[in-house]
Design a protein around this motif. Structure first.
Motif, PDB file in Angstrom:
ATOM      1  N   GLU A 316       0.510  -1.204   0.410  1.00 47.76           N
ATOM      2  CA  GLU A 316      -0.542  -0.016  -0.274  1.00 47.76           C
ATOM      3  C   GLU A 316       1.333   1.390  -0.196  1.00 47.76           C
ATOM      4  O   GLU A 316       1.646   1.734   0.747  1.00 47.76           O
ATOM      5  CB  GLU A 316      -0.825  -0.098   1.453  1.00 47.76           C
ATOM      6  CG  GLU A 316      -1.807   1.460   1.271  1.00 47.76           C
ATOM      7  CD  GLU A 316      -2.371   1.412   3.065  1.00 47.76           C
ATOM      8  OE1 GLU A 316      -3.263   2.764   2.954  1.00 47.76           O
ATOM      9  OE2 GLU A 316      -2.379   0.230   3.397  1.00 47.76           O
ATOM     10  N   LEU A 317       1.147   1.883  -1.390  1.00 49.69           N
ATOM     11  CA  LEU A 317       1.346   3.607  -1.363  1.00 49.69           C
ATOM     12  C   LEU A 317       0.665   4.013  -0.663  1.00 49.69           C
ATOM     13  O   LEU A 317      -0.167   4.011  -1.075  1.00 49.69           O
ATOM     14  CB  LEU A 317       2.102   3.582  -2.944  1.00 49.69           C
ATOM     15  CG  LEU A 317       2.713   1.963  -3.310  1.00 49.69           C
ATOM     16  CD1 LEU A 317       3.449   2.543  -4.906  1.00 49.69           C
ATOM     17  CD2 LEU A 317       4.038   1.944  -2.487  1.00 49.69           C
ATOM     18  N   ASP A 318       1.505   5.504   0.107  1.00 52.02           N
ATOM     19  CA  ASP A 318       1.015   6.444  -0.183  1.00 52.02           C
ATOM     20  C   ASP A 318       0.780   7.958  -1.439  1.00 52.02           C
ATOM     21  O   ASP A 318       1.527   7.330  -2.919  1.00 52.02           O
ATOM     22  CB  ASP A 318       1.899   7.436   0.990  1.00 52.02           C
ATOM     23  CG  ASP A 318       3.662   8.170   0.482  1.00 52.02           C
ATOM     24  OD1 ASP A 318       3.184   7.718  -1.004  1.00 52.02           O
ATOM     25  OD2 ASP A 318       3.636   8.791   1.394  1.00 52.02           O
ATOM     26  N   GLU A 319       0.492   8.640  -1.586  1.00 48.56           N
ATOM     27  CA  GLU A 319       0.125   9.101  -2.372  1.00 48.56           C
ATOM     28  C   GLU A 319       1.175   9.945  -3.420  1.00 48.56           C
ATOM     29  O   GLU A 319       1.199  10.071  -4.709  1.00 48.56           O
ATOM     30  CB  GLU A 319      -1.050  10.968  -2.200  1.00 48.56           C
ATOM     31  CG  GLU A 319       0.174  11.921  -1.752  1.00 48.56           C
ATOM     32  CD  GLU A 319       0.072  11.216   0.181  1.00 48.56           C
ATOM     33  OE1 GLU A 319       0.058  12.177   1.274  1.00 48.56           O
ATOM     34  OE2 GLU A 319      -0.742  10.022   0.359  1.00 48.56           O
ATOM     35  N   THR A 320       2.515  10.069  -2.526  1.00 47.27           N
ATOM     36  CA  THR A 320       3.682  10.212  -3.617  1.00 47.27           C
ATOM     37  C   THR A 320       4.145   8.761  -4.206  1.00 47.27           C
ATOM     38  O   THR A 320       5.486   9.132  -4.893  1.00 47.27           O
ATOM     39  CB  THR A 320       4.682  10.587  -1.914  1.00 47.27           C
ATOM     40  OG1 THR A 320       5.216  10.058  -1.911  1.00 47.27           O
ATOM     41  CG2 THR A 320       3.811  11.843  -1.560  1.00 47.27           C
ATOM     42  N   GLY A 321       4.077   7.714  -3.253  1.00 50.25           N
ATOM     43  CA  GLY A 321       4.111   6.557  -4.761  1.00 50.25           C
ATOM     44  C   GLY A 321       5.858   6.147  -4.205  1.00 50.25           C
ATOM     45  O   GLY A 321       6.483   5.336  -4.116  1.00 50.25           O
ATOM     46  N   THR A 322       6.095   7.095  -2.656  1.00 42.69           N
ATOM     47  CA  THR A 322       7.508   6.686  -2.534  1.00 42.69           C
ATOM     48  C   THR A 322       7.701   6.111  -0.662  1.00 42.69           C
ATOM     49  O   THR A 322       8.814   5.990  -0.312  1.00 42.69           O
ATOM     50  CB  THR A 322       8.217   7.727  -2.151  1.00 42.69           C
ATOM     51  OG1 THR A 322       7.427   9.218  -1.172  1.00 42.69           O
ATOM     52  CG2 THR A 322       8.521   8.437  -3.821  1.00 42.69           C
ATOM     53  N   ARG A 323       6.790   5.369  -0.495  1.00 46.18           N
ATOM     54  CA  ARG A 323       6.200   5.573   1.166  1.00 46.18           C
ATOM     55  C   ARG A 323       5.146   4.301   1.343  1.00 46.18           C
ATOM     56  O   ARG A 323       4.776   4.197   0.556  1.00 46.18           O
ATOM     57  CB  ARG A 323       6.148   6.243   2.409  1.00 46.18           C
ATOM     58  CG  ARG A 323       7.504   7.604   2.400  1.00 46.18           C
ATOM     59  CD  ARG A 323       6.930   8.036   3.841  1.00 46.18           C
ATOM     60  NE  ARG A 323       5.739   8.932   3.596  1.00 46.18           N
ATOM     61  CZ  ARG A 323       4.918   9.846   3.930  1.00 46.18           C
ATOM     62  NH1 ARG A 323       5.101   9.393   5.598  1.00 46.18           N
ATOM     63  NH2 ARG A 323       4.274  10.012   4.255  1.00 46.18           N
ATOM     64  N   TYR A 324       5.689   2.860   1.910  1.00 46.63           N
ATOM     65  CA  TYR A 324       4.543   2.488   1.815  1.00 46.63           C
ATOM     66  C   TYR A 324       4.115   2.382   2.835  1.00 46.63           C
ATOM     67  O   TYR A 324       5.070   2.027   4.339  1.00 46.63           O
ATOM     68  CB  TYR A 324       4.942   0.815   1.281  1.00 46.63           C
ATOM     69  CG  TYR A 324       6.318   0.463   2.287  1.00 46.63           C
ATOM     70  CD1 TYR A 324       6.572  -0.352   2.681  1.00 46.63           C
ATOM     71  CD2 TYR A 324       7.974   1.023   1.769  1.00 46.63           C
ATOM     72  CE1 TYR A 324       7.493  -1.376   3.639  1.00 46.63           C
ATOM     73  CE2 TYR A 324       9.195   0.449   2.549  1.00 46.63           C
ATOM     74  CZ  TYR A 324       8.647  -1.231   3.266  1.00 46.63           C
ATOM     75  OH  TYR A 324       9.567  -1.081   3.757  1.00 46.63           O
TER      76      TYR A 324
END
Length: 737
Positions: A316-324
């Motif tokens: 599950e990624l955040d809106e930036t796509g850089t964190r899970y």
């Protein structure tokens, strides 16, 4: 107009400069290893009448140095490919296909694994790898005209180790997960309930008989074909017979099915040192020691097994796509950019790619989300030490202690020794998935739960294992471990946890071997040879389903003739029946569907393709199979028997312009080992081509081909007095300047 001309000249100059830069940047961008200084190695290489090298050294390291020199003399071409893969530079040699291997090299962090784990290995194991690297460097320095890629050498032991880190996961099917993820395909469970573990996803349909361009999806799925057996056509046979069943002789038969050429083709050798290392067998390019074979006291061989070694997690990624998200908290995805060299004509393009990683393992992001992959043996490198210790084991207890480490991530082991012990071990570093945790391990797992991120492998005692069965024999043909020793000696599948994901499948080779071994009153040499070279098919499984489809097929004209010809087949690919050729063409695709858990092919469509091929190239539906199936190397062109998934394996092939099928995967290195009472070990072997597999000018380029097609073996010159009596070449090699 002058300024226009000047501008044109300037543009041409810039283009020339750009081409020059693209043609030369990659070797300067890559960094060569700094070899260890001050160590001198020396070895004696004695070649027998077949050109097989016997390498002697005062120390094990000296012998490993000689292994590299001898192998380079026979196949430096392939060794360089393997070195380039181990350094993430294969794209500079093989273009786009090589760059895909380089991408996986970075994705699974092969280099990082080697750099972290190699220094932890015992000093004598590292000494072996440093010496082997020194041998490669020595040969490269003495033969600069053969070097494919600038700045590829010198290499160090850690480079050789990185090659092991790259290859090891692909023998249990990591490519069948990475490929579909890269290709934006669904990972779905297998058809049918017979393997209670995460599936090998369906593979693409087999290539048509005629030339065709591969799709991008197919290419993505075949990211790592040079690294391990092609899962679509994998196969091997192994047999062990105890003295009470073998007329007093203990026998071990190694019959691995590998590609006949390339980075995982077998190379035969004998090693011996003053430190007690004495072993005959075969390795892959890039290894300082044999992977299978025998010493004075014991031997083993391998077949691929397919337990549930891989888990996939959707992040599950955040809106930036850089964190899970993990356990309710956000974590940064590890990100680094790598440069993949891609050779295109005279230039090498630098292609930048992002490589991602989470605490689970490598991460692939596609149109469906971000998926992390975790697999057995991830981040480990102890197999380098374990194989070395296996080579030098003197008893079953010593040998099994190395397997019990689970340092070698997978493959079945079939064992025999001079004392008459035989054994089968379903070796696999299967993930230690927690019992009682609510999760569907056969599906893509949620990536936000740390309790699903297992650590380490199951205990060795949890794996299937048989020692000295009452039947007196053991075998494996890439089948379930629950048929291995015959009625009354086989293991009960209910005794093993379903979390292990142990396969329950059978192959045709297994069905035939089980029946023939069970029926034999004695398994002497002649009886066992007849079994090993058996070309029959059991009318069971996918074979039965194919023929049921043929019987129900409504057809007219030439298609009806082809159907009726096949329905009259004797189910034996011995090359003697009129339907053998068309059966050969038909069965491979249905075997492939069964092995790869793909949808069953359309019977009418495949029959039409086979009929068209035969009538186009031979003018008839029933040419002799020997005219169709060939073993080809250089100017030698010989007929073959056997088929896909027969014990005499002619598994897959290239279709040549004349319509003949040139074998490329199947029976490869065969070794037959015997301990007779009161006698020292003897063995025989054969390769499909010869010892010098990429040296057309050598007499050993093709000198074993006739033996191979005639089901004959040559003697292995294991003992020093024997090889010296038959020596064709004897010389000393050293790195002393």
């Amino acid at each position: 107009m002058v300024w226009v001309k000047r501008g044109a000249f300037a543009l041409v100059g810039l283009l020339v400069l750009a081409v020059a830069v693209l043609a030369t940047w990659e070797p300067f961008f890559a960094s060569a290893a700094a070899p260890l200084q001050g160590r001198t190695y020396g070895a004696e290489i004695v070649r027998d009448e077949w050109g097989v090298p016997h390498i002697y050294g005062q120390t094990d390291a000296d012998t490993a140095f000689g292994v590299a020199i001898a192998h380079a003399e026979d196949d430096f071409f392939t060794l360089q490919d393997v070195v380039a893969m181990a350094r993430g530079r294969y794209g500079a040699i093989a273009g786009e296909d090589g760059a895909k291997v380089d991408y996986v090299y970075h994705l699974i962090d092969a280099r990082g694994t080697a750099e972290r784990e190699y220094p932890k290995l015992p000093q004598d194991t590292r000494a072996l790898f440093e010496a082997y690297a020194a041998g490669l460097n020595q040969y490269a320095a003495e033969h600069p005209e053969e070097v494919k890629l600038a700045n590829l050498f010198p290499v160090a032991g850690v480079d050789v180790a990185a090659g092991f880190a790259l290859r090891q996961p692909f023998f249990f099917g990591l490519d069948s997960v990475i490929g579909p993820l890269v290709a934006n395909e669904e990972l779905r469970r297998e058809h049918g309930p017979d393997i209670p573990g995460f599936p090998r996803p369906p593979l693409p349909a087999a290539e048509p008989l005629g030339p065709a361009s591969a799709s991008a999806t197919k290419q993505a799925r075949r990211l790592v074909l040079p690294l391990g057996e092609d899962a679509e056509h994998m196969g091997s046979n192994a047999f062990a017979v105890a003295p009470q069943k073998g007329g007093g002789t203990t026998t071990l038969v190694s019959n691995s099915h590998q590609p006949l050429r390339g980075g995982v083709a077998w190379y035969e050798l004998v090693v011996e040192s003053g430190e007690g290392w004495h072993f005959a067998g075969a390795n892959f390019p890039g290894s300082p020691f044999p992977f299978l074979g025998h010493n004075e006291d014991l031997g083993w061989t391998n077949t691929v097994n397919t337990p549930d070694m891989i888990d996939v997690y959707k992040l599950e990624l955040d809106e930036t796509g850089t964190r899970y998200r993990l356990d309710g908290e956000w974590r940064d995805l590890e990100s680094r950019w790598v440069t993949l060299p891609v050779k295109m004509g005279p230039v090498v393009l630098p292609i930048r790619r992002e490589v991602l990683r989470s605490v689970h393992g490598p991460v692939i992001r596609n149109d469906k989300g971000a998926f992390a992959v975790r697999y057995g043996g991830i981040g480990r490198l102890e197999q380098l030490d374990a194989y070395y210790r296996l080579n030098k084991a003197k008893s079953f207890a010593e040998w099994e202690a190395q397997l019990a480490r689970l340092a070698i991530p997978s493959t079945n082991f079939i064992y025999a020794d001079k004392g008459g012990t035989i054994a089968y071990v379903y070796n696999a570093a299967i993930p230690a998935r927690p019992e009682g945790v609510e999760a569907d391990w056969r599906s893509v797992l949620p990536g936000d739960r740390s309790d699903l991120i297992w650590q380490g492998a199951v205990d060795y005692k949890a794996l299937p294992r048989i020692v000295n069965p009452a039947s007196g024999w053991l075998y494996n043909s890439n089948n379930t471990p629950f048929t291995a020793a015959g009625a009354g000696s086989d293991l009960d599948p209910q005794a093993f946890s379903p979390l292990l994901g142990i396969e329950l499948k059978q192959t045709n080779r297994s069905r035939r071997a089980y029946r023939l071994l069970s029926e034999a009153s004695v398994l002497d040499r002649a009886t066992l040879e007849a079994i090993k070279y058996d070309t029959g098919y059991a009318r069971e499984g996918y074979v039965a389903r194919l023929f049921e489809g043929l019987a129900a097929l409504k057809a007219e004209g030439r298609l009806a003739e082809a159907r009726d010809l096949l329905l009259a087949w004797d189910f034996d690919a011995d090359g003697k029946g009129p339907a053998d050729a068309i059966a050969l063409l038909m069965i491979r695709d249905f075997m492939s569907a069964d092995y790869g858990n793909k949808p069953f092919p359309d019977v009418a469509e495949k029959l039409q393709a086979a009929a068209d091929h035969l009538t186009t190239h031979f003018g008839r539906l029933d040419p002799p199979m020997a005219d169709l199936l060939r073993l080809r190397q250089g100017s030698i062109d010989l007929p073959l028997d056997g088929g896909s998934d027969t014990l005499r394996a002619s598994t897959t092939w290239d279709v040549d312009t004349d319509g003949r099928l040139s074998l490329k995967h199947g029976d490869s290195f065969i070794m037959w080992i015997e301990w007779a009472p009161g006698q020292r070990v003897v063995s025989r072997s054969v390769q499909p081509f010869g010892a010098a597999s990429t040296r057309p000018q050598s007499k050993h380029y093709t000198d074993q081909m006739r033996l191979f097609v005639d089901h004959r073996l040559k003697p292995v010159r294991f003992w020093r007095d024997d090889v010296l009596a038959k020596a064709s070449v004897r010389r000393t090699v050293t790195n002393r300047r």
